[in-house]
Design a protein around this motif. Structure first.
Motif, PDB file in Angstrom:
ATOM      1  N   MET D  39       6.539  -1.197  18.353  1.00 42.97           N
ATOM      2  CA  MET D  39       7.518  -0.132  18.173  1.00 42.97           C
ATOM      3  C   MET D  39       6.811   1.211  18.244  1.00 42.97           C
ATOM      4  SD  MET D  39       9.421  -1.483  14.764  1.00 42.97           S
ATOM      5  CE  MET D  39      10.473  -0.044  14.705  1.00 42.97           C
ATOM      6  N   GLY D  40       7.603   2.237  18.185  1.00 41.18           N
ATOM      7  CA  GLY D  40       7.034   3.577  18.139  1.00 41.18           C
ATOM      8  C   GLY D  40       7.976   4.557  18.777  1.00 41.18           C
ATOM      9  N   PRO D  41       7.872   5.822  18.388  1.00 37.29           N
ATOM     10  CA  PRO D  41       8.761   6.829  18.974  1.00 37.29           C
ATOM     11  C   PRO D  41       8.491   6.996  20.460  1.00 37.29           C
ATOM     12  CG  PRO D  41       7.099   7.850  17.588  1.00 37.29           C
ATOM     13  CD  PRO D  41       6.977   6.393  17.389  1.00 37.29           C
ATOM     14  N   ASN D  42       9.413   7.666  21.129  1.00 39.14           N
ATOM     15  CA  ASN D  42       9.218   7.977  22.554  1.00 39.14           C
ATOM     16  C   ASN D  42       7.882   8.639  22.780  1.00 39.14           C
ATOM     17  OD1 ASN D  42      11.384   7.065  23.889  1.00 39.14           O
ATOM     18  ND2 ASN D  42      12.529   8.993  23.845  1.00 39.14           N
ATOM     19  N   LYS D  46       3.750   3.111  24.506  1.00 37.12           N
ATOM     20  CA  LYS D  46       3.971   1.663  24.520  1.00 37.12           C
ATOM     21  C   LYS D  46       3.986   1.096  25.935  1.00 37.12           C
ATOM     22  CE  LYS D  46       7.735   2.477  22.614  1.00 37.12           C
ATOM     23  NZ  LYS D  46       8.533   3.500  22.099  1.00 37.12           N
ATOM     24  N   HIS D 213      13.363  -1.636  20.254  1.00 35.51           N
ATOM     25  CA  HIS D 213      13.789  -0.599  19.314  1.00 35.51           C
ATOM     26  C   HIS D 213      14.788  -1.130  18.308  1.00 35.51           C
ATOM     27  CE1 HIS D 213      11.619   2.284  21.551  1.00 35.51           C
ATOM     28  NE2 HIS D 213      12.260   1.989  22.652  1.00 35.51           N
ATOM     29  N   MET D 215      15.880  -2.857  15.463  1.00 31.28           N
ATOM     30  CA  MET D 215      15.192  -3.390  14.284  1.00 31.28           C
ATOM     31  C   MET D 215      15.748  -4.759  13.897  1.00 31.28           C
ATOM     32  SD  MET D 215      12.656  -2.314  12.562  1.00 31.28           S
ATOM     33  CE  MET D 215      11.774  -3.155  11.265  1.00 31.28           C
ATOM     34  N   ASP D 216      17.036  -4.980  14.109  1.00 27.88           N
ATOM     35  CA  ASP D 216      17.622  -6.288  13.778  1.00 27.88           C
ATOM     36  C   ASP D 216      16.919  -7.377  14.579  1.00 27.88           C
ATOM     37  OD1 ASP D 216      19.367  -5.187  12.061  1.00 27.88           O
ATOM     38  OD2 ASP D 216      21.026  -5.041  13.508  1.00 27.88           O
ATOM     39  N   ARG D 230       1.438   8.368  18.963  1.00 31.48           N
ATOM     40  CA  ARG D 230       0.451   9.194  19.658  1.00 31.48           C
ATOM     41  C   ARG D 230      -0.676   8.371  20.286  1.00 31.48           C
ATOM     42  NH1 ARG D 230       1.473  14.495  17.742  1.00 31.48           N
ATOM     43  NH2 ARG D 230       3.004  14.289  16.123  1.00 31.48           N
ATOM     44  N   LYS D 243       9.508  -1.639   7.588  1.00 30.02           N
ATOM     45  CA  LYS D 243      10.714  -0.904   7.245  1.00 30.02           C
ATOM     46  C   LYS D 243      10.496  -0.009   6.038  1.00 30.02           C
ATOM     47  CE  LYS D 243      14.001  -4.295   8.387  1.00 30.02           C
ATOM     48  NZ  LYS D 243      15.214  -5.026   8.051  1.00 30.02           N
ATOM     49  N   VAL D 248       5.710   5.162   8.925  1.00 31.13           N
ATOM     50  CA  VAL D 248       6.504   4.837  10.100  1.00 31.13           C
ATOM     51  C   VAL D 248       7.695   5.790  10.203  1.00 31.13           C
ATOM     52  CG1 VAL D 248       7.887   3.065  11.206  1.00 31.13           C
ATOM     53  CG2 VAL D 248       5.794   2.438   9.994  1.00 31.13           C
ATOM     54  N   ILE D 249       8.374   5.967   9.080  1.00 29.31           N
ATOM     55  CA  ILE D 249       9.518   6.881   9.081  1.00 29.31           C
ATOM     56  C   ILE D 249       9.050   8.277   9.470  1.00 29.31           C
ATOM     57  CG2 ILE D 249      11.282   7.923   7.622  1.00 29.31           C
ATOM     58  CD1 ILE D 249      11.190   5.278   5.997  1.00 29.31           C
ATOM     59  N   TYR D 252       8.560   8.508  13.149  1.00 28.34           N
ATOM     60  CA  TYR D 252       9.800   8.590  13.899  1.00 28.34           C
ATOM     61  C   TYR D 252      10.496   9.930  13.724  1.00 28.34           C
ATOM     62  CZ  TYR D 252      10.185   4.015  15.961  1.00 28.34           C
ATOM     63  OH  TYR D 252      10.014   2.930  16.762  1.00 28.34           O
TER      64      TYR D 252
END
Lengths: 306, 234, 339, 256
Positions: D39-42, D46, D213, D215-216, D230, D243, D248-249, D252
């Motif tokens: 996972m990871g932000p844009n 990745k 992306h 999470m479920d 980064r 979570k 992590v939050i 994001y």
């Protein structure tokens, strides 16, 4: 004559043929930059320009225009007018072909365009051949005496000086056009990123028309200058130019008009200089070999490009 | 007063619907930020507003007129400018030429406007004769935004203006965005960097899976515990 | 009856030429139709095939010849194999620098090699006899067939005149059989190979090189095979041509006859389809021969007439590209069929 | 399944694009037999990482090890042969070929890929073709694409193309499968089927490494989640741990 003493003369010839090749290569590079399409009919566009100039010349003579030559050049006003008219007419024909053919095939994919361009190449060549037949045609039949330049030991005809000056002027005009005018900048912008150009509100179809127009007008100029240099033109001339102009484009970096200029000079010079070592008959092969070597060591060309 | 309004927009690529009815509103002189997890449809919303994608349903109102059926260029001329997330500059053109391209459709003298842009981005003035290819990422982003400002738009759409920039530059870009806003241009931006972006926004929207999830003032959203969790699909 | 025989003899001549073109089209079909390789130097391979076979099988240099090499008087089959091998090697050498690059580069490289070949044919008189060309290239088994069997039959007093005239052309029937047999063999090879996993990889490369690579296929290697095999087939066609016309020189292999017509044939017939390639060759050669009648009617000079015909064929190509890009037959929907 | 042995190890990998570090001294391990989420932000790097692993990009620095063998810098087709398969985020189908042909292309080491065999040893080639076709039909049956088997791939809807992409990755029989957003654009029913399929394959010894992306989906499937930010690994842990992780939050939402 020793090898070394022939060198200055060959450099002059190289610059002359380099000028002609460059004019063809620049146009090819411009259309490639925006349309991402190798126009295999570009050599025949050069021949078309040369023959249109002949047509205009004959027309003007037929209308009784006086042939007073511009001493020391071998031709006069009719040739100059024909030159300009032929450039414009070639551009018009190229834009017309784009409208009725290429523009409709653009969405089909780039490879279809390649096949279509090969078809156009044969079409144009044979239109010329149908009208004029395969024999050489002459703008002017008089033989011009070359000037001897002392010390350097070179001979150059006034017409050849004209060729170099005209080619240089055209390149300067093109440079100013690309750098200074709105349309020129829009052309460069569209070559960079055609989608963003649309987002900016640039009418990219108009840009494409201009690109065709300018690229093929330069090609026509190259063809006419070649006719002045060689004294004659044949329908097969375009085919013979195809390899050198493509080699020049690849050498300079596809999509870069400045690279094409540089590449054209290199091809022109190396073609002439090669005659020091190998038979003149193999001049066209030299362009090919330089191109293959370039593709092996640096496929992006000297000036990078796309 | 309402400047731009999107009402119940449904749009997608081909058969895949990305936005399942999104509504939002930007008032004059406002900074509005759209945040949300990846794949929420933020960029799609931008493209729909600019007309690069045609909505299957819903309408877009700009300055009181329905512009849903207008072509992108017409929207640009009415004063909506757009800075895509990537490939948003002409690399082989100089900074100045990039700005000039931004004013391509304008009838006025672009140099006047260019001065104003240089006023907002003084660094660009120093590099104006350089090719953009040679500039750093932050400078490029400034060129991209500057280019969009050249038409003196009423609203400017920014798609992730801080993406891929170092933290120092992110701050710089956001500062400039505020500056642009102070000069009277409304701003609608999509941002990954939600904290900083919401911090300077008048209003924020949280989009999740192509639907509106939250709408509040930037500050209120920042303090909302649930927003953070939403990003992780919780 | 004699009129009928005349037509029949013309048809044989027509079918031989069209058959040779069909072989060339099948070669191009492997390169372009199957793999998407843009070869516009077909004339070069055609010429190399013809010269190689002529030098291997032809007579040694005569007193009037410039050339000092060749004329080994080897059997026809050896000539064809040599033609294929020479073309394969040239294709390999072109492929190395350009097959990793965009398709335009292959196009210009093939064009270039064709030009270089033409220059060599014109200038290297020790090998090619330069503009005087190669003469007296033997047609396979012509001496035994024509000399003995037909000589006996055609003068036999019991046979009517039309039959004698028919028989006197008998050797061409034999040559046609050879051409068709080879065409059939190459057709079998290209059909069998395109339906095999090998052909599937080629078509995948044509559609998307990246995907083919991501599926573990060595894209460069497969493209090379396609280029080389296609070129070898073109070489074989060149061999047949040389042994049929018996005289070749540098002008025989102009880009028009060597390259352009073949492209039109393949596009018109349906690229990617072997049957299309063959059909296209016969139809376009028919159109070509047909336009000859028109230009003859218009009483045009040779060169002008040829130009007019090319103009017509050129327009035809563009119309096909615009209106029916898949050609007469088009590609089959599901090609992979081993069983 | 050897618990804990590492199948893919990335050591200090670096890749820049024009001054921008997309992947920056990234070190990551994927355990054999696991389903590891990425996972990871844009812009976290990745997809670039996937492209580096599969040989589409060449790294500037660092190493990639697969099964205790270095694969750094190998060309794409060799990486595939080592046993790493991948799907593309945006489906790339072979347009003018049928769905069935798209799948039948994939298996490695086909005898019929040698022209000699396909011409002269057709019996064994044919046997293999039949086997491959049966396998392809099984996969299509499973993914409910069976009715489209003779359709041109270009005529599929975008959701169906996504499925085709999955089907192709199943055909490859790799040891490690990299999935780039398998869930995007697929309806929930199919997604459940896909999940089950991934689980089954894992039981047969396959390892999955997937960008996702949702999470479920990650919670349901993955035993380990790696979060990139980064250009490098930020956190690794179980979905539950991820979570709750403030970092992590933070990643994001961006730093305050």
């Amino acid at each position: 004559m020793s090898l070394l003493s022939r060198l200055p003369q060959l450099v002059i010839y190289g610059i002359i043929s380099g000028s002609i090749i460059s004019l063809g290569a620049i146009g090819l590079s411009l259309t490639y930059g925006i349309l991402n399409f190798s126009n295999f009919a570009h050599g025949d566009i050069m021949a078309l320009g040369a023959f249109l100039a002949l047509a205009f010349l004959l027309l003007l003579r037929g209308l009784g225009m006086s042939e007073n030559i511009f001493y020391p050049l071998s031709f006069g006003l009719p040739m100059v007018i024909s030159f300009l008219l032929a450039m414009a007419a070639t551009a018009g024909i190229a834009i017309f072909i784009d409208r009725i053919l290429y523009s409709r095939l653009r969405k089909t994919g780039p490879v279809t365009l390649l096949v279509a361009a090969v078809g156009v190449a044969f079409f144009l060549r044979n239109i010329i051949q149908f009208i004029w037949g395969p024999q050489p045609q002459y703008y002017i039949k008089e033989i011009q005496i070359a000037w001897k330049i002392p010390f350097l030991g070179i001979r150059i005809k006034p017409d050849e000086i004209f060729i170099i000056i005209v080619a240089a002027l055209l390149v300067v005009f093109l440079h100013l056009f690309l750098q200074k005018t709105r349309m020129g900048k829009a052309m460069r912008a569209s070559a960079d990123n055609i989608t963003l150009a649309r987002v900016c509100g640039i009418n990219t179809e108009r840009v494409i028309m201009w690109t065709w127009g300018i690229g093929t007008a330069l090609a026509a100029a190259g063809g006419i200058l070649a006719g002045i240099e060689n004294k004659f033109i044949t329908p097969n001339f375009g085919w013979d130019m195809l390899l050198p102009i493509f080699a020049a484009v690849i050498l300079g970096g596809v999509g870069s008009p400045y690279g094409a200029l540089l590449g054209g000079m290199v091809i022109g010079l190396s073609g002439e200089l090669s005659t020091l070592f190998i038979s003149t008959a193999y001049k066209p092969a030299v362009a090919f070999i330089i191109m293959v070597v370039m593709l092996l060591i640096r496929p992006r060309g000297i000036l990078g490009g796309k | 007063m309402s400047l731009l309004k999107a009402v119940n927009i449904k749009v997608g690529y081909g058969e895949t619907e990305i936005l399942h009815g999104v509504s939002m509103e930007v008032n004059e002189r406002e900074i509005v930020c759209v945040i949300g997890p990846n794949g929420a449809g933020k960029s799609t919303l931008m493209k729909a507003i600019l007309g690069l994608l045609k909505p299957s349903q819903g309408e877009i109102i700009f300055d009181g007129d329905d512009i849903t059926s207008l072509a992108s260029e017409q929207r640009v001329r009415r004063g909506i400018c757009y800075v895509p997330q990537s490939e948003n500059i002409f690399p082989s053109l100089t900074v100045e030429e990039n700005l000039e391209m931004g004013a391509f459709t304008s009838q006025d003298d672009y140099r006047v406007r260019m001065k104003e842009v240089y006023h907002i981005f003084p660094d660009l003035k120093e590099t104006r004769k350089q090719k953009v290819r040679k500039l750093s990422g932050g400078q490029r982003q400034m060129v991209a935004i500057g280019r969009a400002l050249m038409l003196n738009p009423k609203i400017i759409l920014l798609d992730e203006p801080s993406a891929g920039l170092a933290p120092r530059l992110v701050k710089l870009i956001f500062d400039r965005i505020v500056l642009i806003n102070h000069s009277g241009t409304a701003i609608l931006m999509v941002e990954q960097n939600a904290r900083q972006a919401l911090g300077l926004s008048h209003k924020g929207y949280v989009l999740v899976m192509g639907r509106n999830r939250f709408e509040d003032s930037g500050q209120a959203l920042l303090e909302n515990e649930e927003v953070g969790r939403l990003y992780l699909g919780g | 009856m004699e009129f009928f025989v005349g037509i029949l003899n013309y048809l044989v001549f027509f079918a031989i030429t069209a058959g040779i073109y069909a072989i060339l089209s099948l070669g191009l079909n492997i390169q372009w139709g199957y793999t998407g390789l843009f070869n516009i130097g077909i004339a070069g391979f055609f010429a190399v095939g013809a010269y190689t076979s002529a030098l291997l099988c032809g007579p040694p240099p005569g007193p009037m010849d410039w050339r000092i090499i060749g004329g080994f008087q080897l059997p026809f089959v050896v000539g064809l194999l040599g033609a294929a091998a020479a073309c394969g090697i040239i294709a390999l050498l072109i492929g190395i620098p350009v097959l990793r690059l965009k398709e335009d580069y292959l196009a210009i490289a093939t064009l270039g090699i064709a030009e270089v070949i033409r220059l060599i044919l014109k200038n290297e008189s020790w090998l090619t006899n330069s503009v005087w060309g190669l003469k007296h290239i033997p047609s396979p088994w012509q001496v035994p067939i024509q000399g003995k069997i037909f000589a006996f039959l055609k003068t036999h007093p019991l046979l009517p005149a039309w039959l004698q005239s028919f028989i006197s052309n008998g050797y061409n029937w034999f040559f046609l059989a050879l051409v068709l047999l080879t065409l059939g063999l190459i057709y079998w090879v290209s059909e069998k190979s395109i339906r095999s996993p090998w052909g599937r990889v080629l078509r995948a490369i044509r559609e998307d090189e990246v995907v083919a690579g991501a599926s573990g296929k060595n894209v460069f290697f497969f493209k090379m095979q396609s280029l080389v095999i296609g070129a070898m087939i073109m070489g074989i066609a060149g061999g047949f041509y040389a042994h049929y016309v018996k005289f070749i020189d540098a002008n025989t292999f102009e880009p028009l006859y060597g390259t352009f017509l073949i492209w039109v044939m393949l596009i018109a017939g349906g690229s990617g389809n072997s049957k299309g390639a063959i059909l296209g060759s016969f139809v376009i050669w028919g159109v070509w021969a047909g336009t000859d009648l028109i230009t003859a009617y218009l009483a045009l000079s040779g060169v002008r007439a040829a130009s007019l015909r090319i103009i017509a064929i050129g327009i035809m190509l563009e119309v096909i590209l615009l209106k029916r890009p898949q050609g007469m037959l088009g590609e089959e929907k599901r090609v992979s069929k081993m069983f | 399944m050897t618990e804990g042995s590492v199948i893919l190890e990335i050591k200090k990998l670096e890749k820049s694009f024009g001054g921008l570090k997309a992947v920056d001294r990234c070190s990551i391990e994927v355990k054999e037999g696991s389903i590891t989420g990425l996972m990871g932000p844009n812009g976290a790097g990745k997809t670039t990482l996937f492209n580096l692993i599969t040989g589409f990009y060449k790294s500037d620095k660092g190493e990639i090890w697969f099964h205790e063998e270095e694969i750094t810098g190998l060309p794409v087709h060799k990486v595939v042969r080592k046993g790493i398969g991948r799907t593309f985020q945006i489906p790339r189908e072979l347009r003018e070929m049928t769905v069935l042909e798209n799948l039948m292309l994939v298996p490695d080491n086909q005898k019929g890929e040698y022209i000699w065999n396909s011409l002269f040893r057709s019996r064994s080639v044919r046997a293999q073709e039949r086997y491959i076709q049966d396998k392809a039909l099984d996969v299509l049956e499973f993914l409910e694409l069976i009715d489209l088997r003779e359709e041109y791939a270009k005529n599929l809807s975008s959701g169906q193309k996504k499925l085709l992409e999955l089907a192709k990755s199943l055909m490859a029989e790799p040891k490690l499968i990299l999935l780039d957003e398998p869930g995007a654009g697929i309806n929930p029913t199919l997604m459940k089927k896909l999940n089950r399929n991934i689980e089954q394959l894992r039981e047969r010894g396959k390892t999955f490494f997937l960008i996702e992306h949702d999470m479920d989906l990650i919670t349901y499937l993955c035993d380990t989640v790696i979060v990139m930010d980064r250009g490098r690994e930020l956190v690794q842990g179980t979905p539950e741990e991820i979570k709750k992780d403030e970092r992590v939050i933070e990643a994001y939402l961006g730093r305050a």
